[in-house]
Design a protein around this motif. Structure first.
Motif, PDB file in Angstrom:
ATOM      1  N   ILE A 170       0.832  -1.198   0.000  1.00  0.00           N
ATOM      2  CA  ILE A 170       0.000   0.000   0.000  1.00  0.00           C
ATOM      3  C   ILE A 170       0.875   1.260   0.000  1.00  0.00           C
ATOM      4  N   GLY A 171       1.912   1.260   0.813  1.00  0.00           N
ATOM      5  CA  GLY A 171       2.800   2.412   0.878  1.00  0.00           C
ATOM      6  C   GLY A 171       3.482   2.695  -0.450  1.00  0.00           C
ATOM      7  N   LEU A 172       3.993   1.653  -1.114  1.00  0.00           N
ATOM      8  CA  LEU A 172       4.668   1.827  -2.397  1.00  0.00           C
ATOM      9  C   LEU A 172       3.683   2.278  -3.478  1.00  0.00           C
ATOM     10  N   SER A 173       2.434   1.842  -3.375  1.00  0.00           N
ATOM     11  CA  SER A 173       1.415   2.254  -4.349  1.00  0.00           C
ATOM     12  C   SER A 173       1.005   3.714  -4.134  1.00  0.00           C
ATOM     13  N   LEU A 174       0.871   4.121  -2.872  1.00  0.00           N
ATOM     14  CA  LEU A 174       0.570   5.523  -2.573  1.00  0.00           C
ATOM     15  C   LEU A 174       1.667   6.444  -3.106  1.00  0.00           C
ATOM     16  N   LEU A 175       2.915   6.050  -2.860  1.00  0.00           N
ATOM     17  CA  LEU A 175       4.039   6.860  -3.309  1.00  0.00           C
ATOM     18  C   LEU A 175       4.075   6.976  -4.828  1.00  0.00           C
ATOM     19  N   ALA A 176       3.788   5.880  -5.514  1.00  0.00           N
ATOM     20  CA  ALA A 176       3.827   5.902  -6.976  1.00  0.00           C
ATOM     21  C   ALA A 176       2.752   6.828  -7.544  1.00  0.00           C
ATOM     22  N   GLY A 177       1.521   6.719  -7.038  1.00  0.00           N
ATOM     23  CA  GLY A 177       0.453   7.588  -7.520  1.00  0.00           C
ATOM     24  C   GLY A 177       0.752   9.046  -7.270  1.00  0.00           C
ATOM     25  N   ALA A 178       1.270   9.358  -6.076  1.00  0.00           N
ATOM     26  CA  ALA A 178       1.602  10.741  -5.741  1.00  0.00           C
ATOM     27  C   ALA A 178       2.759  11.256  -6.588  1.00  0.00           C
ATOM     28  N   GLY A 204      11.478   8.845 -13.005  1.00  0.00           N
ATOM     29  CA  GLY A 204      11.791   7.460 -13.333  1.00  0.00           C
ATOM     30  C   GLY A 204      12.663   6.819 -12.279  1.00  0.00           C
ATOM     31  N   LEU A 205      13.637   7.579 -11.806  1.00  0.00           N
ATOM     32  CA  LEU A 205      14.514   7.092 -10.748  1.00  0.00           C
ATOM     33  C   LEU A 205      13.715   6.718  -9.503  1.00  0.00           C
ATOM     34  N   LEU A 206      12.775   7.572  -9.122  1.00  0.00           N
ATOM     35  CA  LEU A 206      12.007   7.332  -7.900  1.00  0.00           C
ATOM     36  C   LEU A 206      11.029   6.166  -8.062  1.00  0.00           C
ATOM     37  N   VAL A 207      10.261   6.181  -9.153  1.00  0.00           N
ATOM     38  CA  VAL A 207       9.198   5.188  -9.314  1.00  0.00           C
ATOM     39  C   VAL A 207       9.747   3.805  -9.643  1.00  0.00           C
ATOM     40  N   ILE A 208      10.620   3.733 -10.625  1.00  0.00           N
ATOM     41  CA  ILE A 208      11.156   2.441 -11.062  1.00  0.00           C
ATOM     42  C   ILE A 208      12.402   2.060 -10.282  1.00  0.00           C
ATOM     43  N   GLY A 209      13.302   3.019 -10.107  1.00  0.00           N
ATOM     44  CA  GLY A 209      14.564   2.716  -9.424  1.00  0.00           C
ATOM     45  C   GLY A 209      14.379   2.274  -7.990  1.00  0.00           C
ATOM     46  N   LEU A 210      13.363   2.812  -7.317  1.00  0.00           N
ATOM     47  CA  LEU A 210      13.117   2.467  -5.913  1.00  0.00           C
ATOM     48  C   LEU A 210      12.019   1.422  -5.739  1.00  0.00           C
ATOM     49  N   MET A 212       8.739   1.388  -6.616  1.00  0.00           N
ATOM     50  CA  MET A 212       7.362   1.744  -6.300  1.00  0.00           C
ATOM     51  C   MET A 212       6.409   0.928  -7.171  1.00  0.00           C
ATOM     52  N   LEU A 213       5.149   0.872  -6.761  1.00  0.00           N
ATOM     53  CA  LEU A 213       4.156   0.072  -7.476  1.00  0.00           C
ATOM     54  C   LEU A 213       3.148   0.986  -8.163  1.00  0.00           C
ATOM     55  N   HIS A 214       3.179   0.978  -9.476  1.00  0.00           N
ATOM     56  CA  HIS A 214       2.230   1.749 -10.266  1.00  0.00           C
ATOM     57  C   HIS A 214       1.529   0.798 -11.221  1.00  0.00           C
TER      58      HIS A 214
END
Length: 286
Positions: A170-178, A204-210, A212-214
């Protein structure tokens, strides 16, 4: 006393800007831009809406291709994430549509009375479906063209699906959407192509590199993995998707869009009540 009051009013006017709405010029510009562009998107005809969404999936697929190539060559998630930024840049320059990308625009337009909730639901639903359709087509092309990269694709997809716990998911999904929603809002705030490219690379670095779930982005990788022979069932994907997509929406809407709606609420509600028009706002902003 009167001089002091006049001075305070003068200082306030200088701080707020040149418009007559007692609102900062920057906020007035934001309200005007988001409502105008949001109304345009809400009123797209069906062919335009479908094609724009499909190209959104294809543009993102280009970023996935770059990510896979860099990931296999370097083994670095950070570099692979930055490479994925090429897809976000293509999305921006080609004026395509990615789910969660433009939550603020249609929301502001509806609140301002320039569109309906039904139109907004149509925009989001069609964008999501067509993103997935375009992404699936591009995923098939990646799998067909890069047989030596199937292992990297499958490993990446499994990492998205195999999460340690539901709260982490849930946390990784929230971060990706934001992050995706904020990234788009930042790009709209500049006309400098270099700044736009930097924002895309960092996103890209934040969403894919870390990791996150989008839903719309990761789904393309998962589709590619399934086509490459990964042991991933449709039920497993749908269960993952049913959790990630709603939480992505919460991240984009609650974390990023809602605070921005609140700070321009007076302008948006004034438009809805007919206290002034978009033409009035354009005159105030000019």
């Amino acid at each position: 006393m009167d001089q002091s009051a006049q001075l305070d009013q003068g200082e306030q006017r200088q701080r707020l800007g040149t418009n007559d709405l007692d609102i900062e010029d920057e906020l007035l510009d934001e309200a005007l831009d988001t409502v105008s562009e949001g109304a345009e998107r809400l009123n797209r005809k069906w062919p335009e809406l479908i094609i724009t969404g499909m190209f959104g999936g294809i543009d993102v697929g280009l970023g996935i291709l770059a990510m896979v190539l860099v990931k296999q060559a370097t083994g670095s998630d950070v570099l692979a994430g930055m490479a994925f930024g090429v897809g976000l840049l293509a999305l921006k320059l080609a004026h395509s549509e990615l789910f969660t990308e433009e939550f603020l625009l249609p929301l502001n337009a509806v609140i301002a009375g320039q569109g309906t909730w039904v139109q907004m639901a149509r925009l989001w639903a069609v964008t999501l479906v067509t993103d997935l359709g375009g992404g699936l087509a591009f995923a098939g092309l990646i799998v067909l063209s890069l047989p030596g990269h199937h292992g990297t694709i499958i490993d990446t997809a499994q990492k998205y699906l195999d999460q340690d716990s539901l709260p982490t998911m849930i946390g990784l999904s929230l971060l990706a959407g934001a992050t995706i929603t904020l990234s788009t809002r930042m790009q709209q705030g500049t006309s400098n192509d270099v700044v736009t490219a930097i924002v895309c690379l960092v996103s890209g670095l934040l969403v894919i590199g870390l990791g996150m779930l989008h839903g719309a982005l990761n789904a393309i990788v998962i589709f590619a993995a399934m086509l490459a022979g990964a042991d991933i069932s449709i039920g497993q994907f749908l269960t993952w998707f049913a959790i990630v997509i709603p939480v992505n929406m919460l991240g984009g809407l609650l974390v990023i869009s809602l605070p921005r709606v609140i700070r321009t609420w007076r302008v948006l509600s004034g438009l809805r009540r007919g206290e002034f028009t978009l033409e009035d706002l354009e005159e105030q902003a000019s």
